[in-house]
Design a protein around this motif. Structure first.
Motif: not given
Length: 711
Positions: A472-476
């Motif tokens: 959820l908190l990733s760049e993707s």
């Protein structure tokens, strides 16, 4: 079949849906019902065609090897056949072990072979429990010969019930079989149920994770509060097996006791509603009642002279039993293949912090996208059903991030479930809210560990949650930042971007390029004042304006032509605000958590009472607002207000004494309708007189003395 079942029951619990659960329960109920019918065959009842032929074919579920010509493999001897029947249950264990070894070769990271083995074994033994018990009791189920010349086994009439020779061997073998599998399995289930409350509270330890997976067959099909029901189910199965063993040569007594057991089961089952899939509870009760009616038809056929009616009724009840199983299976299969209704956008949020915000966002998104938008809080059922909606119906999940959102078990369960089934995740966050740091995430995880029982009951581990949060908190994961400097207009900007970003697969951060407009220079406005620092108040103001602008009120003509102005949506200008209040048609003040600590809100209250009187003041009370005590006016207000405190206190008290309009996030139209009605009454009862203006040369409006003091 055993190998396929082993792999199926050891799938990740996050991948299981209610439709899959219902299919599993239906198969279990079908096998149990067929085994109960086989018990009917062992009773002193004279059955009739065509049920006699059907029951004989169904005896395969009770390990009757004659149906499948087992004599070709195990020999035609009674003893060898009986021993082979007792070995069917334990014979499944090598197949389970080989299936798990094959799975381990395909998935080397799989380490819980032991718990998976126990789970598969328990699932199979639960389904075959009646068959194993009835097979072991077979040598003790006998019928009398004519003229009391002895008795023979019901399953093997060539064996006399004399407790000698082959019969004695079969009795001993049956007792040993009973002591090796059914009774230890019943005791194991009882021990697991006894340990469940302790284990579920410490599930994040490695041993407890393995334990819960090993005994998943005991708890997974039932609601968390009915975790003990598996033992009740096994006890019922054991009791119905005892009826033809303990009650011999008395068909009436057998029917009475069997009917009592089944009737008591229906009463308990319908009172507790234990099955996790809700429709399964109705199906279980219906099938048991049909079994009971079938038993009554069989009992009446024993003494009936005219069999026509009894034969028709018995065949009808058996056909209804088969039809129930078939229709329920078809319904569950259709629900799994094509769940309805589909949800275009699913919004996950923490209701205490963002109730009005997400309802306003939902309204705007539904209007812009024309898709079904669903809030998690609108599913007024168990967390299990909420998670099932996420897994089967949600096409996109929007996480509305607030300070404590990720620390809530319901939000964690939805995010973990959505990530597990590869539903698109997006995040909506206010510009004034910082993205969670590593420390924030660790703090949320620690809180979840302390309050993780709801997650544990759904078999969601902290590893599942951690993987989902990292994604959820990733760049993707697309992240849309809602402008925090536009007041309620920020919601319109964010939802406009969100509605077009559903198919975007990269991170988005929206920074506002719009500037906040100045206050209008118009007369006769309906002014709406709210705490500009409170997103809940801004959302409530935006929702009210949306309903009034769209005429989504019961009597839209009540408001007339008055334009609406939300003060927080414009550049702060105390002098212009005072002018607008003096010439306003009515002033709506949204009272929220921080209203009595906001100088702007307090100023609006005093100015409204001074310029327009109490009749034009429309207080709107949100759920977070609490009316002040006497200490507020004597101690706190003087520290906030630098003008004439006594005069201001009296005006604020007059304002708060006005009839308030309650605001609920789920019913903004009701509040808007009340505001429209109050504003209409103000327009009818008071004719606003404004300073004369020269059309050619605009002149500044004169401001009364109290307003000059306030400015």
């Amino acid at each position: 079949a055993v190998a396929a079942l082993t792999i199926s029951v050891n799938r990740s619990a996050l991948m299981q849906t209610d439709a899959s659960m219902m299919l599993i329960i239906i198969v279990g109920l079908m096998i149990t019902s067929l085994q109960v019918v086989n018990i009917y065959i062992q009773m002193e009842i004279q059955w009739f065609d065509p049920l006699t032929s059907v029951f004989e074919a169904m005896s395969i579920v009770s390990f009757d090897l004659k149906v499948v010509k087992g004599g070709c493999i195990f020999g035609s001897g009674v003893v060898s056949n009986f021993i082979a029947r007792q070995c069917i249950g334990p014979g499944c264990l090598p197949i389970i072990w080989l299936a798990l070894q094959g799975r381990r070769m395909k998935l080397p990271h799989s380490t819980m072979v032991g718990p998976m083995f126990l789970n598969a074994m328990g699932t199979i033994y639960q389904g075959l429990f009646i068959a194993m018990v009835l097979s072991a009791f077979g040598p003790l189920v006998c019928y009398n010969h004519p003229e009391d010349s002895g008795s023979s086994m019901v399953s093997r009439p060539e064996i006399l019930c004399s407790f000698e020779g082959d019969h004695m061997f079969l009795v001993v073998a049956g007792v040993i079989s009973l002591c090796i599998v059914p009774i230890p399995f019943l005791a194991l289930t009882g021990v697991a149920i006894h340990q469940y409350p302790q284990k579920i509270s410490q599930i994040n330890s490695k041993t407890s994770v393995g334990w819960l997976h090993a005994f998943r067959f005991v708890f997974f099909r039932f609601k968390p509060q009915r975790y003990y029901f598996s033992l009740i189910l096994l006890c019922r199965s054991f009791l119905v097996c005892l009826v033809p063993v303990t009650i011999r040569h008395d068909s009436a007594f057998q029917v009475c006791i069997m009917s009592a057991i089944l009737a008591l089961w229906v009463l308990v089952q319908q009172q507790m509603l234990p099955w996790k899939a809700s429709w399964s509870n109705l199906l279980d009760g219906t099938m048991t009642m049909l079994l009971l009616m079938l038993l009554l038809c069989g009992s009446m056929s024993t003494a009936a002279q005219d069999m026509t009616t009894i034969r028709a009724l018995g065949t009808l009840f058996f056909a209804l039993l088969v039809a129930c199983i078939g229709l329920a299976g078809a319904f569950a299969l259709m629900s799994k293949i094509s769940p309805r209704p589909l949800v275009g956008i699913w919004i996950c949020h923490f209701k205490r912090e963002a109730d009005a915000q997400v309802h306003f966002v939902k309204t705007l998104l539904a209007d812009k996208t024309r898709r079904r938008v669903q809030l998690d809080s609108e599913i007024e059922s168990s967390l299990n059903e909420v998670v099932d909606w996420v897994k089967t119906r949600a096409q996109c999940i929007v996480v509305y991030y607030t300070k404590n959102c990720l620390a809530q078990p319901p939000c964690a369960a939805q995010i973990a479930a959505g990530h597990a089934v590869r539903v698109k995740l997006m995040m909506l966050i206010s510009e004034n809210m910082l993205m969670p740091s590593v420390d924030d995430l660790n703090q949320s995880m620690n809180f979840l560990e302390m309050a993780s029982r709801p997650l544990n009951e759904l078999y969601i581990s902290m590893k599942d949650v951690k993987r989902a949060y990292d994604h959820l908190l990733s760049e993707s994961t697309p992240c849309i930042t809602m402008p925090g400097t536009l007041g309620s207009e920020g919601f319109h900007v964010a939802t406009e971007i969100l509605s077009s970003a559903v198919h975007v697969t990269e991170s988005l951060r929206i920074t506002s390029v719009r500037e906040m407009p100045k206050l209008p220079d118009r007369q006769g406005l309906l002014l709406v004042s709210c705490d500009a620092e409170d997103p809940e108040a801004l959302a409530a103001a935006g929702a009210i304006r949306y309903c009034l602008d769209r005429h989504e009120v019961k009597h839209p003509e009540k408001l007339g032509y008055s334009p609406i102005c939300i003060l927080a949506d414009h550049v702060p200008d105390p002098r212009q605000r005072a002018k607008l209040i003096y010439t306003a048609r009515s002033v709506v003040v949204l009272l929220s958590h921080g209203s009595l600590l906001s100088v702007d809100q307090l100023g609006t209250m005093t100015q409204t009472v001074t310029a327009l009187g109490q009749d034009s003041a429309i207080p709107v009370v949100t759920p977070s607002f609490s009316f002040p005590s006497a200490n507020y006016f004597s101690d706190m207000l003087p520290s906030l207000w630098c003008l004439d405190v006594e005069d201001s206190v009296s005006k604020i008290q007059v304002f708060l004494a006005a009839l308030a309009v309650p605001f609920e996030a789920t019913l903004p139209r009701e509040a808007a309708a009340a505001i429209a009605y109050r504003a209409h009454k103000r327009g009818e009862s008071t004719k606003l007189s404004f300073p004369e203006e020269d059309d050619s040369v605009p002149k500044p409006m004169s401001i009364p003395v109290p307003f000059q003091m306030a400015l």
